[in-house]
Scaffold this motif. Structure first.
Motif, PDB file in Angstrom:
ATOM      1  N   ARG A   1      39.122 -19.423  13.415  1.00  0.00           N
ATOM      2  CA  ARG A   1      38.539 -18.692  14.545  1.00  0.00           C
ATOM      3  C   ARG A   1      37.161 -18.153  14.159  1.00  0.00           C
ATOM      4  O   ARG A   1      36.211 -18.212  14.961  1.00  0.00           O
ATOM      5  CB  ARG A   1      39.461 -17.537  14.939  1.00  0.00           C
ATOM      6  N   ALA A   2      37.045 -17.637  12.936  1.00  0.00           N
ATOM      7  CA  ALA A   2      35.761 -17.111  12.469  1.00  0.00           C
ATOM      8  C   ALA A   2      34.719 -18.219  12.375  1.00  0.00           C
ATOM      9  O   ALA A   2      33.560 -18.038  12.786  1.00  0.00           O
ATOM     10  CB  ALA A   2      35.936 -16.427  11.119  1.00  0.00           C
ATOM     11  N   VAL A   3      35.116 -19.371  11.845  1.00  0.00           N
ATOM     12  CA  VAL A   3      34.183 -20.491  11.728  1.00  0.00           C
ATOM     13  C   VAL A   3      33.768 -20.974  13.115  1.00  0.00           C
ATOM     14  O   VAL A   3      32.590 -21.264  13.366  1.00  0.00           O
ATOM     15  CB  VAL A   3      34.820 -21.633  10.917  1.00  0.00           C
ATOM     16  N   GLY A   4      34.735 -21.056  14.018  1.00  0.00           N
ATOM     17  CA  GLY A   4      34.415 -21.500  15.371  1.00  0.00           C
ATOM     18  C   GLY A   4      33.471 -20.562  16.092  1.00  0.00           C
ATOM     19  O   GLY A   4      32.589 -21.002  16.832  1.00  0.00           O
ATOM     20  N   ALA A   5      33.647 -19.260  15.875  1.00  0.00           N
ATOM     21  CA  ALA A   5      32.795 -18.274  16.543  1.00  0.00           C
ATOM     22  C   ALA A   5      31.494 -18.042  15.791  1.00  0.00           C
ATOM     23  O   ALA A   5      30.535 -17.506  16.360  1.00  0.00           O
ATOM     24  CB  ALA A   5      33.541 -16.955  16.703  1.00  0.00           C
TER      25      ALA A   5
END
Length: 369
Positions: free
Chosen positions: A143-147
């Motif tokens: 989720r962090a990488v995607g955001a």
């Protein structure tokens, strides 16, 4: 939004689903361990009652004969099917089976909370919780990488990250203290948080509003998440403390022990002492949360305090836990009163991160709803 962001967001949701499923199986294993262990302890009660009757009958025998009977009884009990190993067994097993069954039922697990070997379900439950936390960590990271940022910019991300930290803190504390008796309750709360995040607060991967695009987001929210995770542990302990206290009073009054599984849980006093120490640590973290929030507010809006709803409730939480620590340390608020005050503090935390974010408008309305 770039395709890679959408893909990583989808991976995150998949990992979150797998983590929830793994936690659910771990929850079942923890509950099964409590049920099986409770059944074994009832078997010990039956043997204790039988041995007590025999002891009464042998009171009129010569000392040598009575000692022989007691030794034989002790050997027989040691080979019993219902025998538990570790300090929990030592605490539950009377030093002499001449004691009454009701007296045996009144004893609880070893207050040192070092249980030694336990049944397979408990070990499997811990292993599944570790696996679930690892999958959960992958979900938070993707989720962090995607955001392209830290994954706590809205209610969905805060709940999922907070649930992971709660599980991780439980596992870390488990290294020092055997809190497997808390597994059912902590893992259950983690599952509730994940379900609430997915059902009520799901938000697609997106960018932050300008006010949140600051390094203070990492500092302020990370400490808030960690403190909330510690408050989650103490909430579970305080709830168990109330149940254990009621059980101990009932047994002391001569009533029947209807909560056999609570014999695997330390005494109410032991739960209270550990909860107090963890709450003290969490309170320090919450103090920094409040301080860093005020500094961030000055950077973002030009004032340290503006009586925004979120700010007010963050302060209310601080006051409740400060009152809890002060009342217990100086005013003698121990036992059930301290437990209820700790529970009220956690309910304020839940209210702050759910109702306030969802229904109150203000400068902190970043829930993504």
């Amino acid at each position: 939004m770039f395709p890679i962001n959408e893909t990583m967001g989808q991976y995150s949701e998949l990992f979150m689903l797998l983590a929830a499923g793994t936690y659910t199986v771990a929850f079942i294993a923890f509950a099964w361990d409590l049920a099986r262990s409770s059944k074994s302890l009832k078997a010990i009660d039956v043997k204790a009652a039988a041995a007590g009757t025999s002891a009464d009958a042998s009171a009129k025998m010569p000392v040598a004969a009575g000692a022989s009977v007691g030794a034989a009884t002790s050997r027989t009990a040691g080979r019993g099917e219902g025998r538990l190993s570790g300090p929990a067994d030592r605490a539950e097993r009377p030093s002499s089976y001449a004691s009454s069954a009701n007296g045996a039922a009144g004893q609880t697990a070893d207050d040192s909370m070092h249980y030694g070997e336990r049944r397979a379900p408990a070990r499997v439950a811990v292993a599944l919780t570790v696996l679930g936390a690892a999958i959960h960590a992958a979900a938070v990271l993707t989720r962090a990488v995607g955001a392209g940022r830290v994954p706590w910019g809205n209610m969905y991300e805060f709940l999922t990250t907070g649930a992971f930290v709660a599980a991780a803190v439980f596992l870390v504390v488990l290294v020092r203290r055997d809190l497997r008796f808390l597994g059912t309750f902590v893992v259950g709360l983690v599952i509730i948080m994940l379900v609430a995040a997915s059902v009520a607060f799901w938000t697609p991967v997106g960018h932050l509003v300008p006010a949140l695009q600051s390094y203070w987001l990492i500092i302020h929210v990370s400490i808030a998440v960690l403190s909330s995770a510690l408050f989650t542990l103490t909430f579970a302990m305080s709830a168990l403390q109330l149940v254990q206290s009621h059980r101990q009073r009932t047994i002391a009054a001569g009533g029947a022990d209807k909560l056999g599984f609570m014999r695997l849980v330390p005494s109410a006093l032991s739960l209270e002492n550990l909860s107090y120490r963890i709450n003290a640590i969490a309170f320090i973290g919450w103090t920094f949360t409040l301080m860093f929030g005020a500094i961030w507010a000055e950077k973002a809006w030009g004032r340290f305090w503006g009586w925004d709803t979120k700010e007010v409730w963050t302060f209310v939480i601080w006051v409740v836990y400060a009152g809890y620590l002060h009342a217990r340390a100086t005013r003698g608020w121990t036992g059930t009163r301290a437990a209820w005050l700790s529970i009220v503090g956690y309910l304020c935390v839940v209210f702050n991160f759910t109702i306030v974010n969802q229904f109150f408008n203000g400068l902190h309305s970043y829930s993504g709803l």
